[in-house]
Design a protein around this motif. Sequence first.
Motif, short mmCIF file in Angstrom:
data_model
loop_
_atom_site.label_atom_id
_atom_site.label_comp_id
_atom_site.label_asym_id
_atom_site.label_seq_id
_atom_site.Cartn_x
_atom_site.Cartn_y
_atom_site.Cartn_z
N GLN A 1 -9.36 88.15 79.18
CA GLN A 1 -10.72 87.06 78.87
C GLN A 1 -10.23 85.72 78.70
O GLN A 1 -10.98 84.85 78.90
CB GLN A 1 -11.28 87.67 77.59
CG GLN A 1 -12.12 89.00 77.83
CD GLN A 1 -12.97 89.22 79.03
OE1 GLN A 1 -13.47 88.19 79.38
NE2 GLN A 1 -12.86 90.18 79.71
N LEU B 1 -4.02 83.67 71.71
CA LEU B 1 -4.82 84.91 72.34
C LEU B 1 -4.37 85.17 73.58
O LEU B 1 -4.45 84.33 74.62
CB LEU B 1 -6.25 84.62 72.02
CG LEU B 1 -7.05 85.78 72.28
CD1 LEU B 1 -7.00 86.73 71.17
CD2 LEU B 1 -8.65 85.45 72.69
N LEU C 1 -15.87 77.80 75.32
CA LEU C 1 -16.81 77.67 76.43
C LEU C 1 -17.73 76.76 75.52
O LEU C 1 -18.56 76.19 76.55
CB LEU C 1 -17.58 79.10 76.17
CG LEU C 1 -16.82 80.47 76.91
CD1 LEU C 1 -17.63 81.65 76.71
CD2 LEU C 1 -16.84 80.06 78.34
N ALA C 2 -17.89 76.53 74.29
CA ALA C 2 -18.78 75.29 73.97
C ALA C 2 -18.41 74.27 73.89
O ALA C 2 -19.00 73.08 74.00
CB ALA C 2 -19.14 75.86 72.37
N PHE C 3 -16.97 73.68 73.73
CA PHE C 3 -16.81 72.50 73.63
C PHE C 3 -15.72 71.99 74.69
O PHE C 3 -15.43 70.64 74.56
CB PHE C 3 -16.03 72.44 72.09
CG PHE C 3 -16.68 72.99 71.06
CD1 PHE C 3 -17.93 72.24 70.93
CD2 PHE C 3 -16.51 73.75 70.30
CE1 PHE C 3 -18.89 72.59 70.00
CE2 PHE C 3 -17.25 74.33 69.26
CZ PHE C 3 -18.49 73.46 68.91
N VAL C 4 -15.01 72.45 75.52
CA VAL C 4 -14.02 72.14 76.34
C VAL C 4 -14.78 71.10 77.63
O VAL C 4 -15.99 71.49 77.90
CB VAL C 4 -13.42 73.18 77.17
CG1 VAL C 4 -12.34 72.38 78.28
CG2 VAL C 4 -12.56 73.82 76.05
N MET D 1 -14.57 77.63 82.68
CA MET D 1 -14.43 76.22 82.43
C MET D 1 -13.73 75.02 83.25
O MET D 1 -13.64 74.08 82.92
CB MET D 1 -13.97 75.97 80.87
CG MET D 1 -14.95 76.81 79.89
SD MET D 1 -16.62 76.28 79.87
CE MET D 1 -16.67 74.94 79.17
N ASN E 1 -4.98 87.63 76.37
CA ASN E 1 -5.64 88.99 76.99
C ASN E 1 -6.47 88.53 78.32
O ASN E 1 -6.59 87.17 78.41
CB ASN E 1 -6.56 89.60 76.14
CG ASN E 1 -7.85 88.71 75.81
OD1 ASN E 1 -8.53 88.01 76.29
ND2 ASN E 1 -7.92 88.71 74.31
N ASP F 1 -8.18 79.65 69.40
CA ASP F 1 -7.91 81.22 69.76
C ASP F 1 -9.38 81.85 69.84
O ASP F 1 -9.35 82.79 70.04
CB ASP F 1 -7.28 81.77 68.51
CG ASP F 1 -5.89 81.66 68.45
OD1 ASP F 1 -5.33 80.99 69.47
OD2 ASP F 1 -5.03 82.10 67.53
N LEU F 2 -10.40 81.18 69.74
CA LEU F 2 -11.74 81.35 69.96
C LEU F 2 -12.29 81.18 71.10
O LEU F 2 -12.60 80.04 71.42
CB LEU F 2 -12.63 81.11 68.55
CG LEU F 2 -13.85 81.49 68.55
CD1 LEU F 2 -14.09 82.84 68.57
CD2 LEU F 2 -14.59 80.98 67.46
N MET F 3 -12.52 82.12 72.08
CA MET F 3 -12.97 81.89 73.38
C MET F 3 -14.25 81.16 73.56
O MET F 3 -14.63 80.46 74.27
CB MET F 3 -12.75 83.04 74.35
CG MET F 3 -11.23 83.45 74.66
SD MET F 3 -10.41 82.04 75.22
CE MET F 3 -9.15 81.74 73.84
N SER F 4 -15.16 81.61 72.59
CA SER F 4 -16.63 81.00 72.42
C SER F 4 -16.59 79.66 72.50
O SER F 4 -17.41 78.85 72.63
CB SER F 4 -17.43 81.88 71.32
OG SER F 4 -18.08 83.04 72.01
N ASP F 5 -15.68 79.27 71.60
CA ASP F 5 -15.56 77.75 71.18
C ASP F 5 -14.96 76.95 72.50
O ASP F 5 -15.33 75.83 72.74
CB ASP F 5 -14.72 77.48 69.98
CG ASP F 5 -15.53 77.58 68.50
OD1 ASP F 5 -16.70 77.62 68.78
OD2 ASP F 5 -14.89 77.29 67.60
N ARG G 1 -10.44 84.48 82.09
CA ARG G 1 -11.51 84.52 82.73
C ARG G 1 -12.41 83.11 82.07
O ARG G 1 -13.15 82.47 82.76
CB ARG G 1 -12.56 85.85 82.42
CG ARG G 1 -11.92 87.01 83.27
CD ARG G 1 -12.95 88.15 83.20
NE ARG G 1 -12.42 89.22 84.01
CZ ARG G 1 -12.09 89.35 85.28
NH1 ARG G 1 -12.78 88.62 86.11
NH2 ARG G 1 -11.81 90.62 85.65
N THR G 2 -12.37 83.20 80.66
CA THR G 2 -12.88 81.97 80.34
C THR G 2 -12.43 80.46 80.87
O THR G 2 -13.26 79.88 80.90
CB THR G 2 -12.62 81.95 78.53
OG1 THR G 2 -13.03 83.33 77.99
CG2 THR G 2 -13.22 80.93 77.78
#
Lengths: 141, 118
Positions: free
Chosen positions: B55, B51, B38-41, B63, B53, B32-36, B58-59
């Motif tokens: 974003q 989640l 972005l970090a790990f996919v 990726m 929305n 549910d954390l978009m920053s993760d 867009r996230t």
Amino acid sequence: MADTMKLHYTVDADDFTVAGEASGAVKKVLKQLGFSSDIIRKVAVAMYECEINMVIHADGGVIDVEITPEKIRMIHSDKGPGIKDIEKAMQEGFSTADEKVRELGFGAGMGLPNMKRYTDEMNITTKIGEGTVVDMTVYVK
Amino acid sequence: MKLSEVKEILNAEVVAGEEFLDREVKSAFGSDLMSDVLAFVKDQALLLTGLVNGQVIRTAEMMDIKAIVFVRGKKPTEDIAELAKEYQMVVMTTDYTLYPSCGKLYCAGLVPNEERVD
């Protein structure tokens, strides 16, 4: 230099619905220029995180992108409150973002660490009450 | 794994990109954390998230994620679905929660190449 492409974007304050449009646009340009997907992703993610930060913390700002065959440089400038403690801000998990931001799936203290993770060079210049410049470069190997 | 199989396994409803169900995904990421995200996919992943929305879309676009499953019965609004269509993504929604959704896909053979972060 003739083979430098320069792009300029304005990031609006507090408008999450458009956060990611500048990075999305740059991603498209890099794709058209034929950069590898690896390089494109690095640039897109770093820019996207920075763009989100500008919306969250700094009432928006401007982004200048310089593209050459050797490197892509992204300079994000804002007139926000500045970063009090850069070392702390670079720690994974440290965040000053509010609940509204967390509901969007951000604000977990991964922004700056992610920017560092995906770029080869990252320099932050910040002054309390005046603003912050995040200057990032991705080299094309 | 083909997205049509994902749809079947999760008993999911497709809300965007019905025409792309032939696509293959090679791994999956649940967060549910978009920053993760972005970090790990890694490449060609399926994103499972609770989640909902703009974003998330867009996230996913940043990726190169071409398929998203919203879990826990979350349904994206029309404008979120439209944004996904613009990016030619497949978007589904399932009533399963995140853990069983991931478990069912894993058991069916959708195993990520890298199971730990660097």
